[in-house]
Design an enzyme around this catalytic site. Structure first.
Site, short mmCIF file in Angstrom:
data_model
loop_
_atom_site.label_atom_id
_atom_site.label_comp_id
_atom_site.label_asym_id
_atom_site.label_seq_id
_atom_site.Cartn_x
_atom_site.Cartn_y
_atom_site.Cartn_z
CB VAL A 1 -0.92 0.03 1.25
CG1 VAL A 1 -1.70 1.34 1.32
CG2 VAL A 1 -1.87 -1.16 1.25
CG ASP B 1 7.34 -3.89 9.90
OD1 ASP B 1 7.56 -2.77 10.34
OD2 ASP B 1 6.37 -4.59 10.29
CB ALA C 1 4.75 2.68 1.05
CE LYS C 2 5.09 -1.39 8.13
NZ LYS C 2 6.01 -0.59 8.96
N GLY C 3 4.07 -2.87 3.38
CA GLY C 3 3.74 -4.11 2.69
C GLY C 3 3.62 -5.23 3.68
#
Ligand code: NAD
Length: 423
Positions: free
Chosen positions: A67, A153, A112-114
């Site tokens: 995202v 992460d 953003a992040k995944g």
């Protein structure tokens, strides 16, 4: 939504917490409805179903997300987590968190992040590598040094970043190290990155102490979490003269009123696997250690540890939020009443993403800095950002967390207005 509208049952819901803080800051900034909608909506999201050949010959399909919440101020930036309970909603919320964090420290990234729904603890190295490479191939059009720069992460590390960098580079036909940060040193990682988050916590704490007129040698610190962030903060703060009176882990705590020898405690844990029964301190009830009388409390373990149920018992002057989301929105109000100064997570733990930014800069330059320069530049950014938040808070008569969110929203909104809406 204001914190008083959150029910006690919903107090620990992180998405409501994020929304509360966003709405609170947007209200104070008097942002118009349209801008609020833009700032709340993720710019881009992708879901990929990733077929992976398992070691036993079976074919399994995993679901992954990426995202990009905002790319208004620069490429997306944010980690990738591997966990069985990853959801698209969670990834969305964490992506927006990254937007505000990068904006508070004024580095030229969006957020953003995944995430991939999987259980890495039962997967072999080969399975993890195949999963990572196929996930990377699935999101490849979305990432890149100028588009979106992933990082480690939960359950992902330098090795995973190396696989992503290699897969991306193979597709592009060129070695491109700046596509991810948190890489091994041999592949363009930055010196100072492992210490960066803990170092950032120490720097903003030193700034806060100046307001209270306290010297490090007179400052008693309690740290919850003895991992990357808490362990580094403890080590660096101790070497700066702070008295670390207690370290809290999930299985117990240690205490020494004159200050623990952190290097010796780390050695003790290495030898015994535990911080308990350390000869330089005494064991203590972990549930009570957080309420010791001290000057600085550093929650650096996990979320929702300071809540409406226990905030009134805290006896510190400053809380430096090393972890993400350690304080609930309802607890914020209690802390404000008690006049405890909170250095909010999006500022206090931003040292990590700041040195990730340095890694990206160094990779793009192809020229690497020594550790002294990394640390000096980190200090400049953390000191400046702390000052900006305090100044913003004083100007708008709000607490530090609201000030940090207002500053972040203001900066992102300004970038959107300047760019204009492309139609
Ligand atoms: P970590 O796993 O290295 O360390 C966490 C430590 O906290 C571990 O030692 C664990 O045993 C302990 N712990 C867990 N639950 C606990 C509890 N309830 N009480 C006491 N101790 C507990 O993780 P980390 O990288 O240090 O991250 C800690 C927090 O900081 C997380 O919220 C993370 O999202 C945040 N954070 C980390 C970074 C980074 O650069 N590593 C950057 C920004 C934010």
């Amino acid at each position: 939504m204001t914190a008083s509208l959150i029910s006690l049952e919903q107090e620990k819901n992180p998405w409501l917490a994020a929304e509360t803080r966003f709405d609170n800051a947007a209200e104070k900034l008097d942002l118009n409805e349209g801008m609020r909608k833009v700032l709340k909506s993720p710019a881009r999201e992708i879901t990929v179903n990733i077929p992976v050949q398992l070691d036993d010959g079976r074919l399994e399909v995993f679901t992954g997300y990426r995202v990009q919440h905002s790319i208004a101020r620069g490429p997306g930036k944010g980690g990738i987590r591997y966990a069985p309970d990853v959801t698209l909603d969670e990834v969305r919320a964490l992506a927006s968190w990254m937007t505000w964090k990068c904006a508070v420290v004024n580095i030229p990234f969006g957020g953003a992040k995944g995430g991939v729904i999987c259980n890495p603890s039962v997967m072999s190295d080969g399975e993890l590598e195949r999963l990572t490479r196929r996930y990377t191939a699935g999101i490849i059009e979305m990432i890149g040094p100028e588009r979106d720069v992933p990082a480690p992460d939960m359950n992902t590390d330098a090795r995973v970043m190396a696989w992503i960098m290699d897969t991306y580079s193979m597709h592009k036909g060129e070695t491109n190290t700046a596509v991810v940060t948190g890489k091994p040193m041999e592949l363009g990682g930055s010196l100072g990155r492992p210490e960066a988050t803990g170092r950032g916590c120490m720097i903003v704490t030193l700034e806060a102490l100046r307001i209270f007129g306290l010297k490090p040698e007179e400052t008693r610190v309690v740290i919850q979490g003895f991992g990357n962030v808490g362990g580094m903060a403890a080590r660096l703060m101790a070497s700066r003269g702070f008295k670390i009176v207690s370290i809290i882990e999930y299985y117990g705590a240690v205490y020494n009123a004159s200050g623990l020898d952190i290097a010796a405690l780390q050695q003790h844990r290495k030898e015994t696997g535990s911080i308990l029964d350390f000869e330089g301190g005494e064991n203590m009830d972990k549930a009570e250690a957080m309420f010791l009388e001290c000057d600085v409390l550093v929650p650096a373990a996990t979320e929702n540890v300071i809540t409406s149920e226990n905030a009134s018992r805290l006896r510190c002057k400053v809380i430096c939020e090393g972890a993400n989301g350690p304080t609930t929105a309802i607890a914020d109000e209690v802390l404000a009443d008690k006049k405890i100064m909170v250095i909010p997570d999006i500022l206090a733990n931003a040292g990590g993403v700041t040195v990730s930014y340095f890694e990206w800069v160094q990779d793009r330059q192809g020229f690497f800095w020594n550790e002294e320069l990394v640390n000096k530049r980190l200090e400049e950014i953390m000191v400046r950002s702390f000052g900006a938040v305090i100044e913003y808070g004083a100007k708008h008569k709000v607490d530090n967390r609201t000030a940090a969110y207002m500053l972040a929203l203001d900066r992102v909104a300004a970038a959107i207005r300047l760019r204009g809406i492309y139609a």
